[in-house]
Design a protein around this motif. Structure first.
Motif, PDB file in Angstrom:
ATOM      1  N   SER A  26       0.843  -1.192   0.000  1.00 49.06           N
ATOM      2  CA  SER A  26       0.000   0.000   0.000  1.00 49.06           C
ATOM      3  C   SER A  26       0.872   1.233   0.000  1.00 49.06           C
ATOM      4  N   PRO A  27       1.357   1.692  -1.156  1.00 54.24           N
ATOM      5  CA  PRO A  27       2.194   2.877  -1.193  1.00 54.24           C
ATOM      6  C   PRO A  27       1.416   4.095  -0.745  1.00 54.24           C
ATOM      7  N   ALA A  28       2.084   4.983  -0.043  1.00 55.74           N
ATOM      8  CA  ALA A  28       1.450   6.216   0.431  1.00 55.74           C
ATOM      9  C   ALA A  28       2.182   7.408  -0.145  1.00 55.74           C
ATOM     10  N   SER A  29       1.472   8.459  -0.438  1.00 55.71           N
ATOM     11  CA  SER A  29       2.082   9.629  -1.058  1.00 55.71           C
ATOM     12  C   SER A  29       2.759  10.495  -0.008  1.00 55.71           C
ATOM     13  N   LEU A  30       3.752  11.254  -0.463  1.00 56.83           N
ATOM     14  CA  LEU A  30       4.496  12.145   0.410  1.00 56.83           C
ATOM     15  C   LEU A  30       3.641  13.337   0.777  1.00 56.83           C
ATOM     16  N   SER A  31       3.588  13.667   2.043  1.00 54.33           N
ATOM     17  CA  SER A  31       2.853  14.846   2.480  1.00 54.33           C
ATOM     18  C   SER A  31       3.643  15.535   3.566  1.00 54.33           C
ATOM     19  N   ALA A  32       3.350  16.816   3.778  1.00 56.33           N
ATOM     20  CA  ALA A  32       4.019  17.571   4.828  1.00 56.33           C
ATOM     21  C   ALA A  32       3.638  16.993   6.171  1.00 56.33           C
ATOM     22  N   ARG A  33       4.635  16.879   7.046  1.00 61.32           N
ATOM     23  CA  ARG A  33       4.378  16.301   8.358  1.00 61.32           C
ATOM     24  C   ARG A  33       4.896  17.228   9.433  1.00 61.32           C
ATOM     25  N   SER A  34       4.147  17.398  10.498  1.00 62.08           N
ATOM     26  CA  SER A  34       4.603  18.157  11.644  1.00 62.08           C
ATOM     27  C   SER A  34       5.620  17.334  12.400  1.00 62.08           C
ATOM     28  N   PRO A  35       6.489  17.997  13.229  1.00 62.21           N
ATOM     29  CA  PRO A  35       7.473  17.225  13.999  1.00 62.21           C
ATOM     30  C   PRO A  35       6.835  16.138  14.837  1.00 62.21           C
ATOM     31  N   SER A  36       5.653  16.418  15.407  1.00 65.69           N
ATOM     32  CA  SER A  36       5.014  15.408  16.231  1.00 65.69           C
ATOM     33  C   SER A  36       4.599  14.204  15.404  1.00 65.69           C
ATOM     34  N   ALA A  37       4.163  14.457  14.159  1.00 70.64           N
ATOM     35  CA  ALA A  37       3.776  13.339  13.288  1.00 70.64           C
ATOM     36  C   ALA A  37       4.980  12.494  12.928  1.00 70.64           C
ATOM     37  N   SER A 103       9.541  13.834  -5.800  1.00 73.03           N
ATOM     38  CA  SER A 103       9.833  13.401  -4.430  1.00 73.03           C
ATOM     39  C   SER A 103       8.793  12.411  -3.928  1.00 73.03           C
ATOM     40  N   SER A 104       7.525  12.653  -4.248  1.00 73.18           N
ATOM     41  CA  SER A 104       6.471  11.748  -3.785  1.00 73.18           C
ATOM     42  C   SER A 104       6.588  10.387  -4.454  1.00 73.18           C
ATOM     43  N   GLU A 105       6.968  10.359  -5.740  1.00 77.25           N
ATOM     44  CA  GLU A 105       7.156   9.083  -6.430  1.00 77.25           C
ATOM     45  C   GLU A 105       8.346   8.321  -5.852  1.00 77.25           C
ATOM     46  N   LYS A 106       9.420   9.050  -5.521  1.00 77.36           N
ATOM     47  CA  LYS A 106      10.578   8.399  -4.907  1.00 77.36           C
ATOM     48  C   LYS A 106      10.201   7.771  -3.566  1.00 77.36           C
ATOM     49  N   LEU A 107       9.394   8.484  -2.787  1.00 74.70           N
ATOM     50  CA  LEU A 107       9.002   7.958  -1.479  1.00 74.70           C
ATOM     51  C   LEU A 107       8.175   6.685  -1.632  1.00 74.70           C
ATOM     52  N   GLU A 108       7.253   6.673  -2.588  1.00 76.77           N
ATOM     53  CA  GLU A 108       6.436   5.477  -2.817  1.00 76.77           C
ATOM     54  C   GLU A 108       7.306   4.291  -3.231  1.00 76.77           C
ATOM     55  N   ILE A 109       8.250   4.543  -4.139  1.00 73.73           N
ATOM     56  CA  ILE A 109       9.136   3.467  -4.576  1.00 73.73           C
ATOM     57  C   ILE A 109       9.982   2.978  -3.397  1.00 73.73           C
ATOM     58  N   GLU A 134      15.687  17.198  -0.857  1.00 68.21           N
ATOM     59  CA  GLU A 134      14.432  17.004  -0.142  1.00 68.21           C
ATOM     60  C   GLU A 134      13.908  15.582  -0.330  1.00 68.21           C
ATOM     61  N   GLY A 135      14.098  15.031  -1.538  1.00 74.67           N
ATOM     62  CA  GLY A 135      13.654  13.660  -1.782  1.00 74.67           C
ATOM     63  C   GLY A 135      14.393  12.656  -0.923  1.00 74.67           C
ATOM     64  N   VAL A 136      15.725  12.799  -0.843  1.00 74.14           N
ATOM     65  CA  VAL A 136      16.524  11.887  -0.020  1.00 74.14           C
ATOM     66  C   VAL A 136      16.174  12.062   1.453  1.00 74.14           C
ATOM     67  N   LYS A 137      16.045  13.303   1.886  1.00 69.91           N
ATOM     68  CA  LYS A 137      15.728  13.576   3.292  1.00 69.91           C
ATOM     69  C   LYS A 137      14.361  13.006   3.664  1.00 69.91           C
ATOM     70  N   GLY A 138      13.386  13.138   2.757  1.00 66.72           N
ATOM     71  CA  GLY A 138      12.059  12.593   3.029  1.00 66.72           C
ATOM     72  C   GLY A 138      12.094  11.083   3.200  1.00 66.72           C
ATOM     73  N   ILE A 139      12.876  10.405   2.356  1.00 64.15           N
ATOM     74  CA  ILE A 139      12.994   8.946   2.469  1.00 64.15           C
ATOM     75  C   ILE A 139      13.686   8.563   3.766  1.00 64.15           C
ATOM     76  N   ASP A 141      13.822  10.298   6.588  1.00 65.63           N
ATOM     77  CA  ASP A 141      12.989  10.628   7.745  1.00 65.63           C
ATOM     78  C   ASP A 141      11.791   9.700   7.886  1.00 65.63           C
ATOM     79  N   VAL A 142      11.286   9.184   6.766  1.00 70.87           N
ATOM     80  CA  VAL A 142      10.069   8.362   6.809  1.00 70.87           C
ATOM     81  C   VAL A 142      10.418   6.871   6.712  1.00 70.87           C
ATOM     82  N   VAL A 143      10.876   6.444   5.544  1.00 66.98           N
ATOM     83  CA  VAL A 143      11.155   5.015   5.338  1.00 66.98           C
ATOM     84  C   VAL A 143      12.290   4.538   6.244  1.00 66.98           C
ATOM     85  N   GLY A 144      13.265   5.404   6.489  1.00 69.11           N
ATOM     86  CA  GLY A 144      14.383   5.043   7.345  1.00 69.11           C
ATOM     87  C   GLY A 144      14.044   4.984   8.815  1.00 69.11           C
ATOM     88  N   ASN A 145      12.784   5.275   9.163  1.00 69.04           N
ATOM     89  CA  ASN A 145      12.346   5.233  10.558  1.00 69.04           C
ATOM     90  C   ASN A 145      11.076   4.411  10.724  1.00 69.04           C
TER      91      ASN A 145
END
Length: 667
Positions: A26-37, A103-109, A134-139, A141-145
């Motif tokens: 279930s790939p999810a699209s990249l969206s802005a996230r608050s620090p708490s999220a 960036s959103s496509e990279k995150l899904e992949i 930003e694409g690398v950082k998003g991956i 921060d999200v996939v790497g955690n």
């Protein structure tokens, strides 16, 4: 049997890592996230993708755990038979001409690569552009955690040249991951040192050592070093460079056949020679990175593994510079089928020689199709493992053999790589058509390897109904998957097609009347003429949106056969030089090519499917335009944040969407 899996493939895969028949992704699209999220996501633990095996009665699937992998330790693998899979689809793969990803496509992949189970994801080249960073950082921060219950979380790697600016930029992008890695490189072959670098061998060694030492000084304890063009370098000089980088703190030594020059026996011998002659080799992991210029990248990678390399670098579908890279699916399935029997009893082998990975092969097909759709690069039909013809049989002799025993002509089942051939029509006589409900569509999508969240399912279901209304006799699997790629909902929908009418013929001038719904919620329509119906349609769209772009590529193919076949259209565009969206002016975005050192205009692709070829063409073109405009919107926002006026306060960023519209994004 409700769900059919080929028993022959189960037996073949049992000797290596157990066959992984996972449910769906279930790939999810990249969206802005608050620090708490982000903190909540970092704390989340995911279950490993489950595998399916046949129950004792053979009538229903039962859940089985996937094969465990050794604990991840930089520079060491406790099980000498385990092979780490290093995926560089998002870095080297994206360097394929026209393969730009958002960036959103990279995150899904990246998320699907994690479900696939790759050990390391090389997320990009952060210094290349702000969007790449930003694409690398998003991956990271999200996939790497997002660890799984078994403790697996992919290493997130950023590439850098051997200089402090590149390395610091890479570290800033990846340091948010649980397991960050810096990958730095410098060329070591005579032709590269003299013609490109203008450096002496002593200077190259000094630069390599400083690069590794600086990466370690930043707090990164996982550093990979690559001597570029190692396949054409002097082996004695390679030993000197690699020994120096080991002393400087490198944990992985990657040996690239950058130009695809080596034969498999040559490359395997090089790996063995380096392992035996580099002091400290036992304290690092040796890796391969093989290009496919002579069609030998997979063979060279496997030869490297046979001679002791325990990390293999590869890409989905084998995409990459020039002729591409070693193909992940070919390497993984070769080790799954032959790793337990054909890699031992060899003077260069390590461990027992029964090699294995922890890949879930059932995710290969959906990930391959995602990469193909997002990059706009289709696999050739006869591509091993994932090509359209890989499990097709037309010869009468072959068909007879397949009817009697599938093992006569197939060494693996399509189900083992996520291609659910199974019983047709979901195994229950279901025919998807205009009267089908959401549950029927969702069920079939899950069987095909898609697990959509509610918002994406709603979008895909809406498109399914639109297409099904025009079809007779229902929609088959290929058509349904075409609708998924058309309505994936991953891009910012600034402009949408709300109506169109086309007239053409021998005696008249082709004319298209197009109505678009703009980002301000207002519908606008324009009539235009052209050399043909598609040309007229695109001119009308350009006039409404106010875009000045160049159509780089246009292709169309029938998804299936028949008079009412669904047409799948792919287009690639880039901003016109000097135009309002041009990336070669002050508003211009270019991509840095680390291989050639040059730049290229950023390209954007779109895919759409419809029974009407003009509608499919229009929707694909609008998708590509939306990607371009959304990218400019995001870049404008990043620039406003990086260079605020004196009285600037955080707030919405606005960018011109053409002559007739604008869009605002809240921070």
């Amino acid at each position: 049997m409700k769900l059919s899996f080929a028993a022959g493939a189960l037996a073949l895969l049992a000797a290596a890592p157990s066959a992984q028949y996972a449910t769906a992704f279930s790939p999810a699209s990249l969206s802005a996230r608050s620090p708490s999220a982000v903190q909540r996501r970092n704390a989340a633990v995911r279950r490993p993708p489950p595998a399916l095996r046949m129950s004792d009665d053979g009538a229903s699937p039962a859940v089985a755990p996937r094969r465990p992998r050794p604990a991840y330790i930089p520079g060491r693998i406790d099980d000498p038979d385990y092979v780490r899979i290093f995926d560089t689809t998002l870095r080297d793969g994206e360097q394929s001409p026209g393969a730009t990803l958002t960036s959103s496509e990279k995150l899904e992949i990246a998320r699907n690569l994690a479900r696939l189970g790759v050990d390391i994801i090389e997320a990009g080249f952060p210094i290349a552009s702000p969007d790449d960073f930003e694409g690398v950082k998003g991956i990271a921060d999200v996939v790497g955690n997002e660890p799984f219950e078994d403790g697996y979380v992919p290493v997130i790697c950023g590439l850098s040249r051997a200089n402090e600016k590149d390395i610091l930029r890479a570290w800033d992008a990846i340091k948010g991951a649980m397991r960050p890695r810096i990958h730095t490189f410098i060329a070591t072959s005579e032709i590269h040192m003299t013609s490109k670098l203008k450096k002496t061998p002593d200077e190259v060694v000094e630069i390599a050592v400083r690069a590794v030492e600086y990466a370690r000084s930043l707090g990164c304890d996982d550093v990979e070093f690559s001597p570029e063009d190692a396949g054409r370098s002097d082996p004695v000089f390679l030993c000197r460079v690699l020994e120096a980088t080991i002393l400087a703190g490198a944990t992985t030594l990657n040996i690239p056949d950058t130009t695809g020059w080596n034969m498999p026996w040559e490359f395997g011998e090089l790996i063995r020679y380096l392992r035996e002659n580099v002091p400290g080799a036992e304290d690092v992991v040796f890796s391969t990175h093989c290009q496919n210029d002579l069609g030998l990248s997979t063979a060279n990678s496997l030869s490297g593994a046979r001679n002791g390399a325990r990390q293999l670098e590869c890409t989905i579908n084998g995409i990459g510079e020039r002729a591409g890279n070693a193909s992940l699916e070919e390497i993984v399935m070769s080790l799954a089928l032959k790793g337990g029997t054909d890699f031992g009893d060899w003077h260069g082998s390590v461990g027992s020689g029964k090699l294995y990975t922890a890949i879930n092969p059932v995710y290969i097909t959906p990930t391959s199709r995602m990469v193909s759709d997002y990059t706009g690069m289709m696999c050739q039909p006869h591509k091993a493992i994932v090509g359209a013809n890989a499990f097709m049989h037309e010869s009468g002799i072959h068909q007879d053999g397949m009817i009697k025993n599938k093992g006569t002509y197939e060494i693996m089942s399509p189900e083992s790589i996520g291609l659910m051939r199974g019983d047709s029509n979901s195994g229950a006589g279901i025919v998807l058509g205009k009267h089908s409900g959401r549950n029927a569509v969702y069920t079939r999508l899950r069987e095909l390897g898609y697990d959509l969240d509610p918002d994406r399912l709603a979008l895909v279901f809406s498109r399914f109904k639109e297409v099904a209304e025009k079809k007779k006799g229902g929609m088959d699997d290929e058509e349904l998957e075409a609708v998924v790629s058309d309505g994936d909902g991953t891009n910012l929908a600034l402009w949408g097609l709300s109506g169109m009418q086309v007239t053409t013929g021998l005696s008249g001038i082709p004319t298209a009347t197009v109505k678009l719904l703009g980002p301000d919620g207002v519908e606008r329509f324009v009539a235009a003429t052209g050399t043909g119906p598609v040309d007229a349609t695109y001119k009308a769209i350009d006039h409404i949106v106010g875009a000045q772009v160049v159509l780089e590529d246009y292709s169309m193919a029938a998804v299936n056969e028949g008079i009412d076949a669904l047409a799948k259209t792919r287009v690639t565009i880039c901003p016109k030089v000097g135009g309002t969206n041009c990336v070669l002016t002050d508003n211009c975005e270019v991509e840095y090519n680390p291989g050639s050192g040059g730049v290229k205009a950023r390209k954007f692709s779109g895919v759409a499917a419809d029974v009407d070829i003009c509608v499919a063409s229009a929707r694909a073109y609008i998708t590509a335009l939306n990607k371009l405009l959304a990218f400019n919107l995001r870049r404008s926002q990043l620039e406003s944040e990086a260079n605020p006026p004196p009285s600037w306060q955080p707030g919405p960023a606005t960018i011109d969407m053409g002559r007739t519209g604008s869009a605002t994004v809240e921070k």
